[in-house]
Design a protein around this motif. Structure first.
Motif, PDB file in Angstrom:
ATOM      1  N   PHE A 190      63.620 -46.217  16.977  1.00 31.03           N
ATOM      2  CA  PHE A 190      63.273 -46.088  18.510  1.00 31.03           C
ATOM      3  C   PHE A 190      63.250 -44.354  18.586  1.00 31.03           C
ATOM      4  O   PHE A 190      63.979 -43.700  18.132  1.00 31.03           O
ATOM      5  CB  PHE A 190      64.770 -46.309  19.080  1.00 31.03           C
ATOM      6  CG  PHE A 190      64.668 -45.968  20.874  1.00 31.03           C
ATOM      7  CD1 PHE A 190      63.510 -46.106  21.503  1.00 31.03           C
ATOM      8  CD2 PHE A 190      65.651 -45.286  21.341  1.00 31.03           C
ATOM      9  CE1 PHE A 190      63.477 -45.794  22.742  1.00 31.03           C
ATOM     10  CE2 PHE A 190      65.755 -44.819  22.490  1.00 31.03           C
ATOM     11  CZ  PHE A 190      64.382 -45.224  23.343  1.00 31.03           C
ATOM     12  N   ILE A 191      62.078 -44.281  18.946  1.00 29.05           N
ATOM     13  CA  ILE A 191      61.646 -42.680  19.038  1.00 29.05           C
ATOM     14  C   ILE A 191      61.313 -42.397  20.608  1.00 29.05           C
ATOM     15  O   ILE A 191      60.497 -43.442  21.226  1.00 29.05           O
ATOM     16  CB  ILE A 191      60.522 -42.592  18.197  1.00 29.05           C
ATOM     17  CG1 ILE A 191      60.927 -42.759  16.567  1.00 29.05           C
ATOM     18  CG2 ILE A 191      59.891 -40.950  18.297  1.00 29.05           C
ATOM     19  CD1 ILE A 191      59.756 -42.648  15.513  1.00 29.05           C
ATOM     20  N   ILE A 192      61.418 -41.397  21.038  1.00 30.56           N
ATOM     21  CA  ILE A 192      60.799 -40.775  22.443  1.00 30.56           C
ATOM     22  C   ILE A 192      60.332 -39.486  22.067  1.00 30.56           C
ATOM     23  O   ILE A 192      61.072 -38.547  21.396  1.00 30.56           O
ATOM     24  CB  ILE A 192      62.044 -40.491  23.264  1.00 30.56           C
ATOM     25  CG1 ILE A 192      62.964 -41.902  23.618  1.00 30.56           C
ATOM     26  CG2 ILE A 192      61.354 -40.064  24.645  1.00 30.56           C
ATOM     27  CD1 ILE A 192      64.189 -41.698  24.562  1.00 30.56           C
ATOM     28  N   PHE A 193      58.902 -39.230  22.310  1.00 27.40           N
ATOM     29  CA  PHE A 193      58.551 -37.909  22.395  1.00 27.40           C
ATOM     30  C   PHE A 193      57.741 -37.773  23.811  1.00 27.40           C
ATOM     31  O   PHE A 193      57.585 -38.860  24.371  1.00 27.40           O
ATOM     32  CB  PHE A 193      57.508 -37.725  21.237  1.00 27.40           C
ATOM     33  CG  PHE A 193      56.238 -38.586  21.313  1.00 27.40           C
ATOM     34  CD1 PHE A 193      54.987 -38.183  21.986  1.00 27.40           C
ATOM     35  CD2 PHE A 193      56.269 -39.802  20.533  1.00 27.40           C
ATOM     36  CE1 PHE A 193      53.930 -39.002  21.787  1.00 27.40           C
ATOM     37  CE2 PHE A 193      55.126 -40.344  20.415  1.00 27.40           C
ATOM     38  CZ  PHE A 193      53.973 -40.230  21.310  1.00 27.40           C
ATOM     39  N   THR A 194      57.204 -36.555  24.110  1.00 27.42           N
ATOM     40  CA  THR A 194      56.676 -36.272  25.088  1.00 27.42           C
ATOM     41  C   THR A 194      55.465 -35.393  25.370  1.00 27.42           C
ATOM     42  O   THR A 194      55.269 -34.793  24.078  1.00 27.42           O
ATOM     43  CB  THR A 194      57.681 -35.446  26.269  1.00 27.42           C
ATOM     44  OG1 THR A 194      58.137 -34.245  25.587  1.00 27.42           O
ATOM     45  CG2 THR A 194      58.988 -36.182  26.141  1.00 27.42           C
ATOM     46  N   CYS A 195      54.695 -35.428  26.447  1.00 32.83           N
ATOM     47  CA  CYS A 195      53.459 -34.445  25.947  1.00 32.83           C
ATOM     48  C   CYS A 195      53.230 -34.123  27.716  1.00 32.83           C
ATOM     49  O   CYS A 195      53.172 -35.016  28.702  1.00 32.83           O
ATOM     50  CB  CYS A 195      52.430 -35.296  25.713  1.00 32.83           C
ATOM     51  SG  CYS A 195      51.931 -36.810  26.102  1.00 32.83           S
ATOM     52  N   PRO A 196      52.841 -32.773  28.009  1.00 31.17           N
ATOM     53  CA  PRO A 196      52.500 -32.414  29.226  1.00 31.17           C
ATOM     54  C   PRO A 196      51.044 -33.017  29.482  1.00 31.17           C
ATOM     55  O   PRO A 196      50.264 -32.905  28.520  1.00 31.17           O
ATOM     56  CB  PRO A 196      52.532 -30.777  29.160  1.00 31.17           C
ATOM     57  CG  PRO A 196      52.193 -30.576  27.738  1.00 31.17           C
ATOM     58  CD  PRO A 196      52.904 -31.868  26.759  1.00 31.17           C
ATOM     59  N   VAL A 197      50.930 -33.128  30.937  1.00 22.54           N
ATOM     60  CA  VAL A 197      49.775 -33.936  31.235  1.00 22.54           C
ATOM     61  C   VAL A 197      49.363 -33.416  32.655  1.00 22.54           C
ATOM     62  O   VAL A 197      50.063 -33.183  33.451  1.00 22.54           O
ATOM     63  CB  VAL A 197      49.504 -35.339  31.152  1.00 22.54           C
ATOM     64  CG1 VAL A 197      49.922 -36.033  29.677  1.00 22.54           C
ATOM     65  CG2 VAL A 197      50.687 -36.028  31.996  1.00 22.54           C
ATOM     66  N   GLY A 198      47.787 -33.721  32.681  1.00 23.01           N
ATOM     67  CA  GLY A 198      47.308 -33.455  34.163  1.00 23.01           C
ATOM     68  C   GLY A 198      47.094 -35.006  34.434  1.00 23.01           C
ATOM     69  O   GLY A 198      47.487 -35.688  34.288  1.00 23.01           O
TER      70      GLY A 198
END
Length: 356
Positions: free
Chosen positions: A160-168
């Motif tokens: 189980f993995i959570i990652f993130t990315c800033p987006v428009g």
């Protein structure tokens, strides 16, 4: 899960923050510094950790590569004007992840593990949340099989993995769509309601065909008659015909239970809008386009939020929808949603989780 969530933290020594151009974000291409990971083995989730975002080591016999045991979610965090971190409907995403997992024989992720991992990750990567209107931090939780075994059976091990990315914005302009009546996305009794990786793989080829014809997305129809409009490749679909809002019901196993979809329907009813959760047929849509009764068409989704549709192709004929004024229904809904997500308006639905 009753055990204490003890999360080991390993922070990066080379943050990418200072070299990231937040004014020119392309959706899903800029990844934040860290990821949360948990492993499932011997019947339980273990080894909780936040560590620098990095490639994974996979055996060529990895079960997911061969049999597709993988499910995911998409959600967002926002910054309020006061600098608070606001996470939109995380509880709904956690429940939907487990609904998908159950269908693919994947062990469920306990709520406390999901929430504590999410909170810890966002505490560490808090500066990655854009502090500007229209921008957010996209959050991708997912689970996949990790057995190295070529026999066809459910895996015994998972990550189980959570990652993130800033987006428009996912769509920079209104979307053009084509009604699909040859290929099928899902069928009754299948996995259409789940956010299963294979659902999206199977949709890529038909989508590529319509994109070569100049359309952004297609509108899927049911696999039996190809008459009932179900959803689009990246979002649920809604139509305003006369004074009523229509969207496909969740009574079949073919429709994704969109969280933005549910939020829009809730707000629409509170605004006094007539709402019908039923299939709009291809014939109905064509008639409404011919007569001018179709007032608006738009998609709803975490990535797309509200995606206005400017053109619909039905039976090889293009129908252009007039540009909508800012006081039209879909713009009002978008404004209302954003006001809640960015903390400009009181959340009366319990949708916002504030990160302390």
């Amino acid at each position: 899960m009753n055990t204490t969530i003890d999360i080991k933290i390993t922070q990066t020594s080379t943050s990418k923050l200072s070299t990231t151009d937040f004014d020119n974000l392309q959706f899903g291409q800029t990844i934040s510094d860290h990821m949360f990971i948990a492993d499932f083995k011997d019947g339980e989730w273990t080894d909780f950790r936040v560590e620098p975002y990095a490639p994974l080591m996979l055996n060529p016999a990895n079960a997911t590569l061969h049999y597709g045991q993988s499910v995911f979610e998409g959600m967002k965090a926002y910054k309020s004007k006061a600098g608070e971190t606001l996470i939109f409907r995380a509880d709904a995403n956690q429940k939907r992840l487990n609904n998908s997992a159950k269908r693919l024989c994947i062990p469920e992720v306990p709520e406390d593990l999901f929430m504590e991992g999410l909170k810890k990750l966002l505490e560490i990567d808090n500066e990655w949340i854009p502090n500007r209107a229209g921008y957010s931090l996209y959050i991708r939780p997912f689970v996949f099989a990790t057995d190295d075994y070529l026999g066809i059976r459910p895996s015994n091990k998972y990550k189980f993995i959570i990652f993130t990315c800033p987006v428009g914005h996912y769509y920079a302009k209104p979307v053009t769509v084509k009604v699909e009546t040859a290929y099928s996305r899902a069928c009754e009794g299948g996995t259409g309601f789940a956010k299963a990786a294979g659902n999206y793989a199977g949709s890529l080829y038909p989508a590529s065909l319509v994109q070569k014809q100049g359309y952004d997305q297609l509108l899927w129809t049911d696999s039996k008659s190809h008459q009932n409009i179900e959803e689009s490749g990246t979002m649920n679909i809604m139509f305003v015909i006369n004074d009523t809002l229509f969207t496909a019901p969740l009574t079949t196993s073919t429709i994704l239970a969109g969280i933005t979809r549910d939020s829009v329907l809730t707000l629409a009813r509170e605004m006094g809008m007539n709402v019908e959760e039923r299939f709009v047929t291809v014939t109905e849509l064509e008639d409404a386009l011919h007569s001018g009764q179709l007032k608006e068409a738009f998609g709803t989704g975490t990535a797309a939020t509200i995606a206005h549709i400017s053109l619909i192709n039905v039976n090889e004929e293009d129908y252009h929808l007039p540009e909508k004024p800012k006081d039209s229904f879909s713009y009002k809904i978008l404004e209302e949603l954003d006001a809640i997500k960015y903390g400009k308006k009181e959340d009366t639905h319990g949708w916002i989780m504030k990160l302390q």
